[in-house]
Each structure stands twice: as structure tokens, then as C-alpha cells.
Design a protein around this motif. Sequence first.
Motif, PDB file in Angstrom:
ATOM      1  N   LYS A  52       0.845  -1.186   0.000  1.00  0.00           N
ATOM      2  CA  LYS A  52       0.000   0.000   0.000  1.00  0.00           C
ATOM      3  C   LYS A  52       0.882   1.240   0.000  1.00  0.00           C
ATOM      4  CE  LYS A  52      -3.814  -2.229   2.472  1.00  0.00           C
ATOM      5  NZ  LYS A  52      -4.702  -2.180   3.657  1.00  0.00           N
TER       6      LYS A  52
ATOM      7  N   SER B 246      -2.869   5.286  -2.794  1.00  0.00           N
ATOM      8  CA  SER B 246      -3.708   6.316  -2.184  1.00  0.00           C
ATOM      9  C   SER B 246      -3.076   7.678  -2.442  1.00  0.00           C
ATOM     10  CB  SER B 246      -3.829   6.090  -0.674  1.00  0.00           C
ATOM     11  OG  SER B 246      -4.446   4.846  -0.397  1.00  0.00           O
TER      12      SER B 246
ATOM     13  N   LEU C  73      -0.148   1.783 -11.845  1.00  0.00           N
ATOM     14  CA  LEU C  73      -1.309   0.909 -11.943  1.00  0.00           C
ATOM     15  C   LEU C  73      -1.014  -0.361 -12.738  1.00  0.00           C
ATOM     16  CD1 LEU C  73      -4.160   3.557 -12.389  1.00  0.00           C
ATOM     17  CD2 LEU C  73      -3.563   2.266 -10.338  1.00  0.00           C
TER      18      LEU C  73
ATOM     19  N   HIS D  11      -8.519   8.517 -10.545  1.00  0.00           N
ATOM     20  CA  HIS D  11      -7.735   7.374 -11.005  1.00  0.00           C
ATOM     21  C   HIS D  11      -7.067   6.570  -9.898  1.00  0.00           C
ATOM     22  CE1 HIS D  11      -8.372   9.103 -14.952  1.00  0.00           C
ATOM     23  NE2 HIS D  11      -7.869  10.245 -14.511  1.00  0.00           N
ATOM     24  N   ALA D  12      -6.849   7.164  -8.740  1.00  0.00           N
ATOM     25  CA  ALA D  12      -6.202   6.435  -7.641  1.00  0.00           C
ATOM     26  C   ALA D  12      -7.153   5.384  -7.078  1.00  0.00           C
ATOM     27  CB  ALA D  12      -5.791   7.410  -6.547  1.00  0.00           C
ATOM     28  N   HIS D  13      -6.560   4.352  -6.470  1.00  0.00           N
ATOM     29  CA  HIS D  13      -7.409   3.382  -5.776  1.00  0.00           C
ATOM     30  C   HIS D  13      -8.185   4.061  -4.647  1.00  0.00           C
ATOM     31  CE1 HIS D  13      -4.274   0.581  -7.463  1.00  0.00           C
ATOM     32  NE2 HIS D  13      -5.383  -0.035  -7.831  1.00  0.00           N
ATOM     33  N   HIS D  14      -7.505   4.989  -3.962  1.00  0.00           N
ATOM     34  CA  HIS D  14      -8.134   5.743  -2.875  1.00  0.00           C
ATOM     35  C   HIS D  14      -7.685   7.200  -2.984  1.00  0.00           C
ATOM     36  CE1 HIS D  14      -9.069   1.829  -1.113  1.00  0.00           C
ATOM     37  NE2 HIS D  14      -7.799   1.525  -1.254  1.00  0.00           N
TER      38      HIS D  14
ATOM     39  N   CYS E  31       0.179  -3.133  -6.699  1.00  0.00           N
ATOM     40  CA  CYS E  31       0.233  -2.228  -5.554  1.00  0.00           C
ATOM     41  C   CYS E  31      -1.086  -1.472  -5.482  1.00  0.00           C
ATOM     42  CB  CYS E  31       1.416  -1.263  -5.665  1.00  0.00           C
ATOM     43  SG  CYS E  31       1.421  -0.263  -7.166  1.00  0.00           S
ATOM     44  N   GLU E  32      -1.312  -0.870  -4.336  1.00  0.00           N
ATOM     45  CA  GLU E  32      -2.544  -0.117  -4.095  1.00  0.00           C
ATOM     46  C   GLU E  32      -2.149   1.319  -3.773  1.00  0.00           C
ATOM     47  OE1 GLU E  32      -5.718  -0.314  -0.526  1.00  0.00           O
ATOM     48  OE2 GLU E  32      -5.551  -2.177  -1.687  1.00  0.00           O
TER      49      GLU E  32
END
Length: 376
Positions: free
Chosen positions: A3, A28, A21, A41-44, A25-26
Motif C-alpha cells: 500500500k 492512495s 497501476l 484514477h487512484a485506488h483511494h 500495488c494499491e
Amino acid sequence: MIKIGILGGGQLGYMFLQNALQYPCEISILDPAADAPCAPHAHHFVQGDFKDYDTVVEFGKNLDAIGIEIEHVNVDALRHLKTLGKKVVPDPEALAIIQDKGVQKEFYVKNNIPTAPYFELEHWEDLKSKEDVQYPIFQKSRKDGYDGKGVQFLKSANDLDKMLQAPSIFETPADLDREIAVVTVADHLGNIITYPTVEFVINEEYNLLDYLLIPSTLSPEVTDKAEAIARDVVKALNSPGVFAVEMFLNKDQSIWVNETASRVHNSGHSTIEGAYSSQFDQMLRTLMELPLGSTKLYTTSAMVNLIGAEGETGPAQIENVETLLQIPGSYLHWYAKAVTKPGRKMGHVTLVNDDFEQLKQNIKQVNETIRVVAKK
């Protein structure tokens, strides 16, 4: 899955995301603007102030690694997150040096890095009474400057009414041949690599980059010296990350370090199409503690900034984009900023071509035909 959090959601974060992306990976993102380019566009995405201690600590406490796309963030919060076992890139102590131009200049002197002669004034008005000031001189605010902001050129004592009202350093101008930069990458093991030297052409009206060439047209003696200086800077900073070491090449072929960015940078954008591993890919590798990528170039390339046209403020659009896309080896990067303003960076174009003369013609064509304007 690792993360990763990034402080800042502007165009640098946007281009980082485009690469990240592709990896397991994730991501934020923390940014104060709800419509930041990274937001969709971000995961969070977290809307919040990256200068606020509590906001940054709360953002980072459940992440594995934290990076930046802008230097003006809360260093104390990053120091705290590091004590919690979070990987912070760049290291907060390196970032603290870069954030303050006075501290940064002291760092260069202490580590025998060549830089312009300077003096520092906490109270800028003291310049009026200071004896033996040699004009012309550059005033640079110690903090919060970027993209040509926070810099004032004082031609003579008659310009003192134009002074920036902030604690500042005052620098002797270079006997400038040209501006250059070396994007340098360090990993967690202390390995340091460089991209070939970049050559700038500056937009004098806005005091920011118009276009760049990589590799530069300079001699191997000059580029070898520049790349060695860049490695010295990054070695002394003792931090992993991507660093853009901006320099002045003087007419006598001596080199002065102007300043260092402790992040991905405008001078490295053409590595997306022009190099085996882009600066954004290297940024991700340093955050994930992966082996560094190759800095080898595929070909000669140029990067042309797309800047908001004078007199144009409002919803942004590009004029003559069809002409741009007819140029072989052209790549458009639009930064997804909703509003254009005069002098604002709205995107860039990468141009790749083995034929240097044709590359120069393509640069000229982009500059003469492509405009960023407000929708009517």
C-alpha cells in the motif's frame, strides 16, 4: 499487496499513477483539491491538506510506503511515520534540506558542491542598507517557491521595490551558457544511477521550462562532469528516491548547482517515451524497494511544455491538436487540469526522432501551432 501513499495529486502524481497501476500495488493520494488530476484514477483519493501534521499522519498510518510529488508537505509528520516503520521516500531529512533554499545552499557549501555565491537575509528589507551589494542579483525566497515563483531578478538598487517580502537568499547570476539538469535515482541499498544530461530552453516570459533535449548537445567532458556532480549531491543527501539536480553551465564551462528537486521533475518527462525505464517507473521502484531500471535511452527526444496562453482563463482546451498528432514520434500528455491560466502548465508533448535537425523542426512546429486556451 503493498500500500503506497503519495502526498500530492497533480500532474506528477497523475503520470506516476499511469505507470504504477501496471504493478501489484494499491495507491492512495492526498491532495487539497477535490478535482485534482489524480482524483478519478487512484485506488483511494483523500481530500486534505498535505501541509497539516495530523492529516498526513492519519493518511499514512495504514500504508506501507509514502512518497511525494511536491516538496511543500509536512516533514514532521513524515518523520513520525518513519518512526512507525513506514518507508518514506525521499527520507524526511533529505526533504527538510530541499524545502529551504537557505539550508539547501548551506548543504552544497558543506559538501563541496559547486554553486553560485550567495548571502542570506532573514529580513529582506535589510538589502536596502547592506553595503557592497553587487547588482544584478537574484532574490529567491527560502521556502515555497516553484515553477519560477519565489524568484525575483533585481537589476539594480532601483528594483528594490520589487523585492519578495520573505526570508530569502540572494545569488550572484551565472555567466550562463545554458541550463542543464541530471535526473538521478538512488535505491535503498545506496546504488545511484543517472539519466543522460538534459539541456533546457527557458520561456523567459514565465521563467519556466519551454522545452528540453535529452541527451544534450554538450561535449562528453561537460556531461560527465555534470553527472558526477549530480551523483555527489544525491550521495550526500543519503536518501532513496528520484532527484532532479538542476545546474547552470557557465561560459567558461564551469558548472554550478542551482537547486535540487527531491521528486520526479519536468526535466525527466521525456523518459516516459525516450528511456527504457521512466523516472516515474523509478519512483515506484524506490517505493517498493525493487531493482532500479535502466536509464538507457531509445533515441534522442525533446519535451515541449504546453502552457496556458496569455489572456486565456477558463475551462481548458488545446487548439490544433490534429496538427500535433500528424507529427511522427509525437506523444501528447494532457494533465487533466480543469482550468487554464496564463503561464500554467497544462500538459506537455514528447517528440522522439533519430534525426536531430528534424527534431528541432518538430519542436518549432509544436511551439508555433499548439495553444492551450479557454473554451469560448
